[in-house]
Design a protein around this motif. Structure first.
Motif, PDB file in Angstrom:
ATOM      1  N   ASP A  69      30.744  58.623  42.261  1.00 48.80           N
ATOM      2  CA  ASP A  69      31.620  57.664  42.928  1.00 48.80           C
ATOM      3  C   ASP A  69      32.154  58.284  44.214  1.00 48.80           C
ATOM      4  N   ARG A  70      32.239  57.489  45.256  1.00 51.67           N
ATOM      5  CA  ARG A  70      32.705  58.014  46.548  1.00 51.67           C
ATOM      6  C   ARG A  70      34.187  58.370  46.498  1.00 51.67           C
ATOM      7  N   ARG A  71      35.011  57.499  45.927  1.00 44.03           N
ATOM      8  CA  ARG A  71      36.455  57.708  45.925  1.00 44.03           C
ATOM      9  C   ARG A  71      36.926  58.148  44.549  1.00 44.03           C
ATOM     10  N   LEU A  72      37.212  59.441  44.421  1.00 45.87           N
ATOM     11  CA  LEU A  72      37.715  60.013  43.185  1.00 45.87           C
ATOM     12  C   LEU A  72      39.182  60.385  43.360  1.00 45.87           C
ATOM     13  N   PRO A  73      39.945  60.472  42.277  1.00 42.01           N
ATOM     14  CA  PRO A  73      41.385  60.722  42.419  1.00 42.01           C
ATOM     15  C   PRO A  73      41.723  62.061  43.057  1.00 42.01           C
ATOM     16  N   ASP A  74      40.824  63.026  42.952  1.00 44.02           N
ATOM     17  CA  ASP A  74      41.128  64.365  43.459  1.00 44.02           C
ATOM     18  C   ASP A  74      40.087  64.879  44.444  1.00 44.02           C
ATOM     19  N   ALA A  75      39.153  64.021  44.858  1.00 45.27           N
ATOM     20  CA  ALA A  75      38.089  64.506  45.739  1.00 45.27           C
ATOM     21  C   ALA A  75      37.357  63.348  46.390  1.00 45.27           C
ATOM     22  N   LEU A  96      27.798  55.931  44.485  1.00 49.60           N
ATOM     23  CA  LEU A  96      28.306  54.641  44.028  1.00 49.60           C
ATOM     24  C   LEU A  96      29.662  54.398  44.682  1.00 49.60           C
ATOM     25  N   THR A  97      29.800  53.284  45.432  1.00 52.66           N
ATOM     26  CA  THR A  97      31.038  53.079  46.161  1.00 52.66           C
ATOM     27  C   THR A  97      31.225  51.623  46.569  1.00 52.66           C
ATOM     28  N   ALA A  98      32.480  51.298  46.887  1.00 47.93           N
ATOM     29  CA  ALA A  98      32.799  49.972  47.419  1.00 47.93           C
ATOM     30  C   ALA A  98      32.640  49.935  48.933  1.00 47.93           C
ATOM     31  N   LEU A  99      32.422  51.102  49.547  1.00 50.67           N
ATOM     32  CA  LEU A  99      32.266  51.197  50.997  1.00 50.67           C
ATOM     33  C   LEU A  99      30.805  50.942  51.345  1.00 50.67           C
ATOM     34  N   GLY A 100      30.514  49.726  51.797  1.00 48.93           N
ATOM     35  CA  GLY A 100      29.126  49.337  51.950  1.00 48.93           C
ATOM     36  C   GLY A 100      28.650  49.088  53.361  1.00 48.93           C
ATOM     37  N   SER A 101      29.397  49.544  54.371  1.00 50.35           N
ATOM     38  CA  SER A 101      28.940  49.333  55.743  1.00 50.35           C
ATOM     39  C   SER A 101      27.756  50.233  56.047  1.00 50.35           C
ATOM     40  N   ALA A 113      23.195  62.600  49.724  1.00 56.18           N
ATOM     41  CA  ALA A 113      22.878  61.632  48.672  1.00 56.18           C
ATOM     42  C   ALA A 113      21.448  61.132  48.855  1.00 56.18           C
ATOM     43  N   ASN A 114      20.788  60.831  47.755  1.00 51.47           N
ATOM     44  CA  ASN A 114      19.413  60.329  47.823  1.00 51.47           C
ATOM     45  C   ASN A 114      19.349  58.812  47.913  1.00 51.47           C
ATOM     46  N   ASP A 115      20.386  58.151  47.424  1.00 50.90           N
ATOM     47  CA  ASP A 115      20.420  56.696  47.445  1.00 50.90           C
ATOM     48  C   ASP A 115      21.883  56.262  47.410  1.00 50.90           C
ATOM     49  N   TYR A 116      22.119  54.978  47.696  1.00 42.65           N
ATOM     50  CA  TYR A 116      23.478  54.463  47.863  1.00 42.65           C
ATOM     51  C   TYR A 116      23.530  53.073  47.243  1.00 42.65           C
ATOM     52  N   LEU A 117      24.486  52.838  46.343  1.00 42.33           N
ATOM     53  CA  LEU A 117      24.635  51.541  45.706  1.00 42.33           C
ATOM     54  C   LEU A 117      26.093  51.113  45.808  1.00 42.33           C
ATOM     55  N   THR A 118      26.313  49.906  46.310  1.00 44.36           N
ATOM     56  CA  THR A 118      27.685  49.434  46.516  1.00 44.36           C
ATOM     57  C   THR A 118      28.168  48.620  45.320  1.00 44.36           C
ATOM     58  N   PHE A 121      27.849  45.886  41.382  1.00 41.61           N
ATOM     59  CA  PHE A 121      26.403  46.007  41.347  1.00 41.61           C
ATOM     60  C   PHE A 121      25.864  45.396  40.057  1.00 41.61           C
ATOM     61  N   HIS A 122      24.571  45.109  40.063  1.00 44.02           N
ATOM     62  CA  HIS A 122      23.890  44.632  38.867  1.00 44.02           C
ATOM     63  C   HIS A 122      23.297  45.839  38.140  1.00 44.02           C
ATOM     64  N   PHE A 123      23.446  45.880  36.826  1.00 44.15           N
ATOM     65  CA  PHE A 123      22.954  47.023  36.062  1.00 44.15           C
ATOM     66  C   PHE A 123      21.442  47.153  36.156  1.00 44.15           C
ATOM     67  N   GLU A 124      20.743  46.022  36.301  1.00 44.46           N
ATOM     68  CA  GLU A 124      19.299  46.083  36.454  1.00 44.46           C
ATOM     69  C   GLU A 124      18.916  46.855  37.721  1.00 44.46           C
ATOM     70  N   GLU A 125      19.685  46.648  38.794  1.00 44.29           N
ATOM     71  CA  GLU A 125      19.407  47.370  40.037  1.00 44.29           C
ATOM     72  C   GLU A 125      19.741  48.841  39.890  1.00 44.29           C
ATOM     73  N   LEU A 126      20.860  49.134  39.223  1.00 43.46           N
ATOM     74  CA  LEU A 126      21.242  50.528  39.004  1.00 43.46           C
ATOM     75  C   LEU A 126      20.133  51.268  38.261  1.00 43.46           C
ATOM     76  N   GLU A 127      19.629  50.673  37.197  1.00 44.04           N
ATOM     77  CA  GLU A 127      18.594  51.344  36.412  1.00 44.04           C
ATOM     78  C   GLU A 127      17.297  51.475  37.204  1.00 44.04           C
ATOM     79  N   ALA A 128      16.963  50.484  38.014  1.00 40.85           N
ATOM     80  CA  ALA A 128      15.756  50.566  38.835  1.00 40.85           C
ATOM     81  C   ALA A 128      15.863  51.710  39.841  1.00 40.85           C
ATOM     82  N   ARG A 129      17.040  51.865  40.434  1.00 41.46           N
ATOM     83  CA  ARG A 129      17.237  52.958  41.400  1.00 41.46           C
ATOM     84  C   ARG A 129      17.174  54.322  40.716  1.00 41.46           C
TER      85      ARG A 129
END
Length: 237
Positions: A69-75, A96-101, A113-118, A121-129
Motif C-alpha cells: 500500500d502506498r500510504r501506511l501509518p508509519d511509512a 496498491l493505492t488510491a493515488l491514480g494519476s 514497483a513492477n506494477d500499479y493498481l488503484t 479494484f476488482h479482485f479478478e484484476e488483482l489476481e491477474a496482475r
C-alpha cells in the motif's frame, strides 16, 4: 491482528506449500481482511499493517510477490520499495493505492514497483496482475550461491560443486532459500518456524530439517550459531 490473517507453511497441508507466497502490506483492516481471505484460496498470504513490519518481512524473509500500500501509518510504501531495490531485493512488487494519476503511477514505477493498481479494484484484476508478475519473476530462474554449491529454488534443486543436482523437498528448499535471502542474518528457530513451517510445531522441527539438508549436501551448508539459531554457510568442497 495482522499475524492472525497470515497463512503459515504447514507440514500437515503439503498442497499449501506449493502455492506462491505473498507479502501483503495494507493498514486498512477491511481491505486487508477481505483481500487476504480471497487470495488465500490460491496463495500463502502474510498480511501486515505497518511499514516497519513490512520492511522486517521483506528484508528478512523470501516471498514470491509483494503487494504494498502506498500510504501506511508509519511509512511511504514507495520509500520502502526504493530501499528494498537499493538493497538488492528483487521480489516483484504490486503497488496498491488510491493515488491514480499518471504522475503517481510513473513515480511508483520509477521507485522500483513492477506494477500499479488503484483503489477501488476488482479482485479478478488483482489476481491477474499477480499471475503476470509471477510469470515474469519465475522466468528469471533466480539462484543462490552457497559457497561452492548453487541453490535453484524454482526447480527445488541444489547443485553440488561437481554439478550433480540433488532434489530437495519443498520445506527443505524453503528453509534454505530463507537463509540465503539474508546471508548475514542469524535466524532463530522461532523465526524459521513462522516462515517455513508453523508456530504450532516445535523448534525441534527446524533441527530435524537442518539435519535432512546436511545429509543430502554437506555439513557446512548451514552453520549453527550456538544459543541463537542458524545462518547460511559457505561450504568449500
Amino acid at each position: 491482528m495482522a499475524d492472525d490473517a497470515s497463512t503459515p507453511y504447514a507440514l500437515t497441508d503439503p498442497e499449501k506449500l506449493l502455492q506462491p507466497s505473498v507479502l501483503f502490506i495494507e493498514d486498512d483492516p477491511r481491505i486487508g481482511a477481505i483481500t487476504s481471505e480471497i487470495l488465500g484460496e490460491h496463495y500463502r498470504v502474510d498480511w501486515v499493517t505497518t511499514g516497519a513490519e513490512g520492511r522486517s518481512r521483506l528484508f528478512g524473509m523470501t516471498y514470491d510477490v509483494a503487494i504494498v500500500d502506498r500510504r501506511l501509518p508509519d511509512a511511504d510504501g514507495l520509500e520502502l520499495v526504493r530501499e528494498a531495490r537499493g538493497s538488492g531485493i528483487t521480489t516483484p512488487v504490486l503497488m496498491l493505492t488510491a493515488l491514480g494519476s499518471v504522475d503517481n503511477i510513473v513515480e511508483g514505477l520509477d521507485y522500483g514497483a513492477n506494477d500499479y493498481l488503484t483503489k477501488p479494484f476488482h479482485f479478478e484484476e488483482l489476481e491477474a496482475r499477480l499471475r503476470a508478475l509471477l510469470r515474469g519473476y519465475r522466468a528469471e530462474q533466480k539462484s543462490y550461491d552457497i559457497g561452492d554449491w548453487r541453490l535453484l529454488p524454482q526447480s527445488g534443486m541444489i547443485e553440488s560443486p561437481d554439478l550433480q543436482r540433488v532434489t530437495l523437498t519443498r520445506a527443505e528448499c524453503t528453509l534454505l532459500t530463507t537463509l540465503c535471502s539474508s546471508p548475514q542474518h542469524v535466524f532463530s528457530r522461532a523465526e524459521l518456524l513462522r516462515i517455513v513451517f508453523s508456530e504450532s510445531d516445535t523448534e525441534g522441527t527446524i533441527d530435524t530439517y537442518v539435519s535432512y539438508i546436511r545429509q543430502k549436501t554437506t555439513r557446512h551448508i548451514i552453520d549453527t550459531v550456538r544459543g541463537h539459531g542458524y545462518i547460511i554457510g559457505e561450504p568449500r568442497d
